[in-house]
Design an enzyme around this catalytic site. Sequence first.
Site, short mmCIF file in Angstrom:
data_model
loop_
_atom_site.label_atom_id
_atom_site.label_comp_id
_atom_site.label_asym_id
_atom_site.label_seq_id
_atom_site.Cartn_x
_atom_site.Cartn_y
_atom_site.Cartn_z
CG ASN A 195 -1.77 1.18 1.39
OD1 ASN A 195 -1.87 2.00 0.46
ND2 ASN A 195 -2.40 1.34 2.54
CE LYS A 223 0.00 3.30 4.84
NZ LYS A 223 -0.19 3.45 6.26
CG HIS A 247 -5.88 1.46 5.03
ND1 HIS A 247 -5.49 2.40 5.96
CD2 HIS A 247 -4.81 0.64 4.85
CE1 HIS A 247 -4.24 2.15 6.32
NE2 HIS A 247 -3.80 1.09 5.66
CD GLU A 301 -3.28 5.20 6.78
OE1 GLU A 301 -3.20 5.31 5.54
OE2 GLU A 301 -2.38 4.68 7.47
CD GLU A 306 -3.50 -3.04 7.20
OE1 GLU A 306 -2.36 -3.23 6.79
OE2 GLU A 306 -4.16 -2.02 6.94
N GLY A 317 2.17 1.84 10.82
CA GLY A 317 3.07 2.99 10.70
C GLY A 317 3.73 3.38 12.02
CB SER A 368 5.11 -2.00 12.00
OG SER A 368 4.57 -0.72 12.29
C1 PEP Z 1 -0.87 -0.15 6.00
O1 PEP Z 1 -0.97 1.04 5.80
O2 PEP Z 1 -1.70 -0.91 5.56
C2 PEP Z 1 0.26 -0.60 6.81
C3 PEP Z 1 0.24 -1.81 7.27
O3 PEP Z 1 1.27 0.31 7.02
P1 PEP Z 1 2.71 0.00 7.70
O4 PEP Z 1 3.23 -1.26 7.09
O5 PEP Z 1 3.54 1.20 7.36
O6 PEP Z 1 2.46 -0.15 9.16
#
Ligand code: PEP
Length: 338
Positions: free
Chosen positions: A53, A55, A148, A150, A224, A230, A270
């Site tokens: 992703n 983003k 997601h 976000e 997630e 993040g 992460s």
């Molecule tokens: C994501 O945005 O789906 C995600 C898992 O981000 P990160 O790997 O940076 O934690």
Amino acid sequence: MTRVATPTRVATPARDATKRTTRCRWLTRPRDDDARRRVATNAGNGRFIVGGNWKCNGTRASVKTLIEELNAGELRDVDVVVAPPFLFLDEATETLKAPYEVAAQNCWVEPGLVDPTHHYDSDTGAFTGEVSAEMLEDLRIPWVILGHSERRNLFNESNEFVGKKVAHARFHGLSVIVCVGETLEERESGKTMDVIFAQLKAVATEIDDKEHSSWGSQVVIAYEPIWAIGTGKVATPEQVQDVHAKIRQWLADNVSEEVAKATRIQYGGSVNAGNCSELARLSDIDGFLVGGASLKGDDFVKICNTSAVHYKAIGRKPRSGSVVTYSFDEDGELLETK
Ligand code: PEP
């Protein structure tokens, strides 16, 4: 639970009969044979699946470099879906080589593709700033990430709204990675599974067609935990395995056994080149959804190739015809892919 693959089918979820759509025209049009533009034929085959992703990141130059790095990587026996920002979808579709497939990071829930040869409902297309599932289908974008955290948190997308989006995207033949997960506060107050089950229920309610054909083959669930996205804080293998197993059980109890066996569940939060091997060993992890580390080509390729660690852990033999050899250290850590 023994995992089996279900055949890939184009879903036909029940629709509100009062709504006019453009669906039949687009779905009956022949698709491009170009491997880079193909539909997600691998979905539901039990193969490890890694999503990247990107983003809201990238410039013309950085996207070009990232695509070059990804194309230079050796990938075998893994499904990989990268999700650039909308502006770079076409470029990624044109330049990424197989097995990479491309996903949008979101799509709209109502009809939106204006075809000058047809008449539409007056509200069709009047959604300034949105991109419709029809448009993604028209551009041969096979995947979309929906729900997601976000989107849910920054743009106030409710469970019901995400459920409707998933159903609408499936209705247009898109494969979907649907994200679920809890906040730290919800985890600490013991509500993790309540939150996730409510998110799943909203999806199941919308796409629950008779044969459940919209599910296992073309819907991937990404667990997630929001506190791990993040933040550099990764869920422990125990936490991940526990949630994944409960999601699978929920699917068995509330959708069907077949769907529970065939649905791939990714972990996201992460994940990076250093921690992916440990997580890939878990039997109920069918892949990763990666944010930050997906912007570094070499790291992302390494994460994708932990498919080998997963197959070894669950005793799955490499696919016949695979020319890649993997070497492991004594702890089962992937050392090299040739
Ligand atoms: C994501 O945005 O789906 C995600 C898992 O981000 P990160 O790997 O940076 O934690």
